[in-house]
Every structure is written in C-alpha cells, then in structure tokens.
Design a protein around this motif. Structure first.
Motif, PDB file in Angstrom:
ATOM      1  N   SER A 159      37.596  36.550  53.145  1.00 13.77           N
ATOM      2  CA  SER A 159      37.334  35.467  52.186  1.00 13.77           C
ATOM      3  C   SER A 159      36.285  34.505  52.714  1.00 13.77           C
ATOM      4  O   SER A 159      35.400  34.070  51.969  1.00 13.77           O
ATOM      5  CB  SER A 159      38.636  34.719  51.885  1.00 13.77           C
ATOM      6  OG  SER A 159      39.599  35.580  51.325  1.00 13.77           O
ATOM      7  N   VAL A 160      36.384  34.150  54.000  1.00 12.62           N
ATOM      8  CA  VAL A 160      35.412  33.226  54.585  1.00 12.62           C
ATOM      9  C   VAL A 160      34.012  33.846  54.585  1.00 12.62           C
ATOM     10  O   VAL A 160      33.029  33.191  54.216  1.00 12.62           O
ATOM     11  CB  VAL A 160      35.840  32.835  56.015  1.00 12.62           C
ATOM     12  CG1 VAL A 160      34.718  32.082  56.726  1.00 12.62           C
ATOM     13  CG2 VAL A 160      37.098  31.978  55.978  1.00 12.62           C
ATOM     14  N   PHE A 163      32.663  33.967  51.013  1.00 11.74           N
ATOM     15  CA  PHE A 163      32.247  32.643  50.546  1.00 11.74           C
ATOM     16  C   PHE A 163      30.927  32.214  51.183  1.00 11.74           C
ATOM     17  O   PHE A 163      30.034  31.715  50.497  1.00 11.74           O
ATOM     18  CB  PHE A 163      33.335  31.614  50.856  1.00 11.74           C
ATOM     19  CG  PHE A 163      32.898  30.193  50.611  1.00 11.74           C
ATOM     20  CD1 PHE A 163      32.780  29.709  49.325  1.00 11.74           C
ATOM     21  CD2 PHE A 163      32.574  29.352  51.671  1.00 11.74           C
ATOM     22  CE1 PHE A 163      32.352  28.400  49.088  1.00 11.74           C
ATOM     23  CE2 PHE A 163      32.158  28.051  51.452  1.00 11.74           C
ATOM     24  CZ  PHE A 163      32.045  27.577  50.152  1.00 11.74           C
ATOM     25  N   TYR A 186      30.015  25.061  44.423  1.00  9.50           N
ATOM     26  CA  TYR A 186      30.476  25.643  45.684  1.00  9.50           C
ATOM     27  C   TYR A 186      31.992  25.494  45.826  1.00  9.50           C
ATOM     28  O   TYR A 186      32.668  26.401  46.330  1.00  9.50           O
ATOM     29  CB  TYR A 186      29.770  24.977  46.864  1.00  9.50           C
ATOM     30  CG  TYR A 186      28.275  25.197  46.871  1.00  9.50           C
ATOM     31  CD1 TYR A 186      27.720  26.331  47.464  1.00  9.50           C
ATOM     32  CD2 TYR A 186      27.410  24.277  46.284  1.00  9.50           C
ATOM     33  CE1 TYR A 186      26.349  26.536  47.479  1.00  9.50           C
ATOM     34  CE2 TYR A 186      26.042  24.477  46.288  1.00  9.50           C
ATOM     35  CZ  TYR A 186      25.513  25.605  46.882  1.00  9.50           C
ATOM     36  OH  TYR A 186      24.159  25.814  46.889  1.00  9.50           O
ATOM     37  N   TRP A 190      34.768  28.489  46.097  1.00  8.60           N
ATOM     38  CA  TRP A 190      35.793  28.580  47.143  1.00  8.60           C
ATOM     39  C   TRP A 190      37.184  28.731  46.528  1.00  8.60           C
ATOM     40  O   TRP A 190      38.000  29.545  46.988  1.00  8.60           O
ATOM     41  CB  TRP A 190      35.731  27.346  48.029  1.00  8.60           C
ATOM     42  CG  TRP A 190      36.819  27.274  49.060  1.00  8.60           C
ATOM     43  CD1 TRP A 190      37.854  26.389  49.112  1.00  8.60           C
ATOM     44  CD2 TRP A 190      36.995  28.142  50.191  1.00  8.60           C
ATOM     45  NE1 TRP A 190      38.658  26.634  50.195  1.00  8.60           N
ATOM     46  CE2 TRP A 190      38.154  27.712  50.880  1.00  8.60           C
ATOM     47  CE3 TRP A 190      36.287  29.231  50.690  1.00  8.60           C
ATOM     48  CZ2 TRP A 190      38.621  28.326  52.030  1.00  8.60           C
ATOM     49  CZ3 TRP A 190      36.753  29.853  51.836  1.00  8.60           C
ATOM     50  CH2 TRP A 190      37.904  29.407  52.493  1.00  8.60           C
TER      51      TRP A 190
END
Length: 605
Positions: A159-160, A163, A186, A190
């Motif tokens: 996920s990080v 993103f 943004y 997220w």
C-alpha cells in the motif's frame, strides 16, 4: 525464465481477488462504503454536519473485521451455506442496531468515539481466536495468526509503495501539465488505497483450508530472527528500567508515578508478543531456551503488575475513575489473570491472550459495568460530594453557595465538570440542572460550555491545570475569552516568543518602523520608532520587574485577569501598552524565559 515463473500471473491475481470477493463480500462492501464516506468527508469542515456519513464510516470500519470473523467461524465448522447466510445476516442486524444507537454528533460528547475504538479493537481480536475455539486448536490458531500477521505487513508495504508511486505520478502531472491537483486529492488517494486496496490484499491472504493448519509445522526463519534479535532485547531493556525503578520505590518508599503504567504495559505487550511468536519452537531441542525465558518472563511480570495496580489505584483514590484509568485498571486485571495462568498452567494455551483482550474491550463498551457507566458515576459522585461540602445542593438542586468555595474545591469541581461535559455531555448534569437550563447550554459553542455550566451549578470556573504541579517552568496564561480594552490606542501589534535568544522584533507601520527589544535582565521592553507618524524623539519603556513577584504567586493560586497581565509605558502620556497572553518563567526565580502578547500604540497629540 524459471525465476519469473515464481511470480503470480495476472490470471492468478484476478482469480485471487475474485475469490476473496466471493468469500468475504460483506467485508468488501463495508470497505467500499467506508472509503466512499471517508473520501466525501475528507475535505469538508463537517463538524457533525454530515451525521449519516460519519455513522456509515464507523459502521463500515466495524463491518470489515466482524464479517471476517463470522465467515471464518462458519467455515471452520463446515456450516452449510444457509447457516453462513444466517450468521452474516445477524452481523448486518448488529451493525444496523449500532448505526441507530449513535448520536447525531459521534464526537460530541466523546464517549461514542471511545466506544467505537473499543469495538474496533475487540472485533480485530475476535478475528484472531473465534475460528479456533475447541480442543487441540492451538497449532492451527498460531499458524492462522502468523499468516495474518505477515499478510498485514506485506499488504502495508504494498500500500505504501503504491501510494508513493501514484502520488509521484500525480505530482509530475501537476508540475508538467499545470493540472492544478489539489492537496485533498492525495489524501483521498491514501484513503482509497488503505481502505480498499489494503483491505482486499489482506482478505485475499486469509487461509482458506483452516483445518489443514492444525497439521502444519511451518515456521518462517525471518520471524525467529525478528523476535530473537529485536523484540527480546527490547524486553530486556524495559525489564532493567522497570526493576531499577521498582527498587527505587522500595528504597525511597514513595508511590510510583503515573507514567510507569504505560511502561509496564509496553513491557507486557512486547514480551507477550515475543512469547506468542516463538511459541511453536518451545518443544524443539535446539530452542529449549525459549521455554526457560518464557517462564522467567511471566514471573518477572508479577512485581510489575503489583506496581501497576498501586499506581492506578492511587490515581483513582485521588481523582476518581475516568475512562483512561478504567482501561488501565482493566488491563491490569487482565494482565494479572494472564500471568497467573501462564505461571500455573502446564498447557500454556496462547489463545487466552486475545480472548482476554477481546472480553475487556467488549465488556468495557456496554453495560452498567462499562467504562462509561462507571466513570460517569464516579465523577458525578465526586462533583456532588464537593458541591454538598460547600452547601451548593438543596434537595438535589444546585444553588449558589453561602460562601465562596476554596480555590482547590473550585479546581476539582471544574475538573469534574470539564470531564463530564467532554465525555458524556450535558445529560450528565440532569440530576442538578433542569431541562430548560441544559437546553440553553446546548446552544453554546462546545468550548465555552465548561464555564457556563459551572456558573449554572453555582461556582466560578477555575482552570483545573493549576490544581496540579505544573513543573519548574510553568507558564502564566491569560484565557482566550478574556476581553481586552483597547480604548485610546490606535494600533495593535502581536509578538510571540520574545526571549533572550530572540529579543528584538521589528514592525512596519504606515510610514514608521517600530523596534521592540526585550531585556531579560531588567525585565523591560524598549520601543523606538524610525519615522514621522509616532514620536521619534524619545524611547518608550515598559517595565515589568515590580509586578513579577505578584504574578509568580498568581501562577500558583489562580488564573490572571487582563489587568494583571497589562503593563503601561513609564511615559507620562502612556503612549504604549503591553497585554501579555503568556509568561514563561525560568524556574522559581523572577527570570523570564519568553513572552507572548500584544503591543498597543497611541500616536502623539
């Protein structure tokens, strides 16, 4: 080419995503609803203006773990499709009931949000143990939760990275094509990734063949390295600190400080997590040391649990029960039960740990024994006792006291009032204030209700902050609602953090420059002008030295008034006035560390 065959194909990824959607449809629907509500609320100053979205977001966040727990429970018991649908329907009914139980503003008062946090924690631990009830399920329980733990870490990493990659792409588009992409975009990105992508990846990794896990002896070597060389050394560090502090308490015969509760709980959490992660290796010959360390670890917790009980019971004895103290006490009880079991029992069933946490969370959320009922009753009783002691209760109705209560009593009553207002709302005062009075208070801004409520109860609000030891470098502050008279002055300038290291401020006026300098040694403010609008022939001085002893005493006993914090220039015409918002004193001396306030100027006649 063989290396690339190890990576999943697009067909496998799509099939896995479709399979998890078919297996956990209600969890994914909850994730979609939650993401939609959160994205809608992301850039709005809603403050309770969108109660439906807030409630949907709360229910969706609870729905994800709830439906996972119900699904895996039914799968483990090989229930028919009809039984699974019945269980899922019961979950929908529970969430619907929870939705309608929420007030219009779920964060005002605060107790619905705290209850949500308890349910959120409890449901996640329910996922950990509910499928594994019954005998001879410990191996499957460990393998299942090990898989979930690693899947959470991998999903978080994915996920990080996703993103950061998409955010960089958006930034490039914004910079290269002047697309005017707003910052809220943004944040929405997220929310979408965490709420939907992360959830979907985790669900795709939930083991399907739960029965087979009971026969698995797989143990990742990386997990052993992480536990053995990171978690266990941390446990040792915490243990040395806590044992040294406990020895200090015994030598000095002094009560433990409040912060020790957090340290003991962190020591317990990290140690128990280490014990859980290493549990399957205990029976292996080369890892028999784990059994010995585990035994001594739980023995080491005994004196620390005693110290935890002493610390929290002292706070409760002095100030009554609040939710935070209730939770610490509940965790101390749960820790005592878990430690006692691990020391006495030969089975060492690790399922007990998540079960205890789950029960604490659910029992603390609802019922007359809940954190909210107990804490509210404790603080109401504390406030009633203080009011009765000062003659403020007549047949249960609040009235003005025959004499002004002492500052300490006003501070304690103000503290209880602030707590009840913040956590439980105006209904907590129904015993003393009529409905019409509470309805009037309900129309006031939330941040002004404490003082208005104490006025209706019959006493003047006193900041609870000064009831405690505010430390060596305690400030003296002027309240934000205190009116400041500006009559006779033409201009107001604000200054912040005026100190020895930042002693000069320059202000640009109409056709002037004003130079403000603070001399910490003499406690004097000096003003000088370079222009035509103000008097440039003289230096204006504002001295504070003479009144500092009085202000030092104010810091210890009461809140200051605007008059206390106002200083005029020594000039005959009083061409300048300073009103301080806060003074930071350097210890118990008359040294001033910094000033914040306003400078008022008057043109010469």
């Amino acid at each position: 080419m063989s290396v690339f065959r190890r990576f999943p194909s697009y067909d496998q990824i799509i099939h896995g995503a479709a399979a998890s959607a078919a297996r956990f449809p209600l969890s994914l629907i909850s994730a979609l609803i939650g993401v939609a509500a959160a994205v809608t609320l992301a850039d709005r100053d809603y403050d309770g203006q969108y109660p439906v979205l807030e409630k949907l977001l709360a229910c969706a966040a609870l729905g994800i773990p709830l439906f996972v727990a119900l699904t895996t429970f039914a799968e483990k018991r090989l229930w028919a499709r009809s039984g699974q649908l019945f269980l899922q329907s019961a979950g929908v009914v529970l969430l619907t009931a929870y939705y309608f139980s929420l007030p219009a503003k779920i964060n005002e008062p605060m107790y619905p949000m705290v209850r949500f946090a308890l349910l959120f924690i409890g449901l996640h631990f329910l996922v950990a143990w509910l499928p594994w009830t019954g005998r001879d399920q410990v191996v499957g329980f460990w393998q299942y939760n090990k898989t979930l733990f690693l899947r959470l870490l991998i999903s978080g990493l994915y996920s990080v990275v996703l993103f950061l990659g998409l955010a960089l792409a958006l930034a490039a588009i914004d910079h290269l094509f002047e697309a005017d992409i707003q910052p809220e975009t943004y944040f929405r990105l997220w929310i979408t990734i965490v709420g939907l992508f992360f959830t979907w990846v985790v669900l795709a990794g939930v083991p399907k063949d739960l029965a087979a896990l009971n026969q698995s002896d797989e143990y990742p070597s990386g997990l052993k390295v992480f536990t053995q060389f990171i978690l266990l050394p941390l446990v040792g560090i915490y243990f040395v600190i806590l044992i040294a502090y406990e020895a200090k308490i015994i030598i000095e015969w002094n009560w433990p400080r409040g912060w020790v509760s957090e340290l003991v709980l962190w020591y317990a959490v990290i140690g128990i997590l280490s014990s859980l992660l290493l549990h399957p290796l205990r029976e292996r010959i080369e890892s028999r040391w784990i059994e010995a360390i585990s035994k001594w670890y739980y023995l080491s917790l005994v004196p620390l649990v005693v110290m935890l009980f002493l610390a929290i019971m002292r706070r409760i004895s002095d100030y009554g029960v609040t939710e935070n103290r209730y939770f610490v006490l509940a965790m101390a009880v749960g820790l005592a039960v878990g430690v006692g079991y691990m020391i006495v029992s030969k089975r060492k069933d690790m399922r007990l740990i998540p079960i205890i946490i789950c029960l604490i969370a659910f029992l603390s959320a609802y019922g007359p024994w809940s954190a909210f009922a107990v804490s509210r009753g404790s603080q109401q009783a504390r406030l009633a006792a203080l009011m009765a002691r000062n003659g403020m209760l007549v047949e249960g109705t609040a009235q003005k006291p025959p004499a002004e209560p002492t500052l300490e009593d006003r501070q304690q009553m103000s503290s209880a009032t602030s707590y009840l207002n913040e956590m439980h709302g105006l209904d907590a005062f129904a015993e003393w204030l009529p409905d019409s009075t509470r309805q009037g208070l309900d129309t006031l801004p939330f941040y002004t209700r404490d003082e208005a409520t104490t006025e209706k109860l019959g006493f003047a609000y006193a900041s609870p902050a000064v009831a405690f030891d505010r430390g060596k470098f305690a400030p003296l502050r002027l309240g934000d609602e205190e009116p400041i008279s500006t009559e006779g002055y033409d201009l107001m300038l604000r200054f912040d953090d005026l100190s020895a290291s930042k002693s000069i401020r320059n202000f640009t006026l109409e056709s002037d420059t004003c130079r403000l300098e603070f001399d910490t040694a003499s406690c004097r403010l000096t003003l000088q002008f370079r222009g035509v609008s103000y008097d440039t022939s003289a230096v204006t001085v504002v001295s504070m030295r003479e009144r500092l002893p009085e202000l030092m005493e104010k810091r210890k006993s009461d809140d200051p008034s605007p008059q206390d914090m106002t200083f005029h220039s020594v000039d005959v015409d009083s061409s300048a006035m300073v009103v301080l918002k806060s003074i930071w004193f350097g210890g118990d001396s008359l040294n001033i560390r910094s000033l914040n306030g306003y400078l008022f100027l008057r043109r010469p006649k």
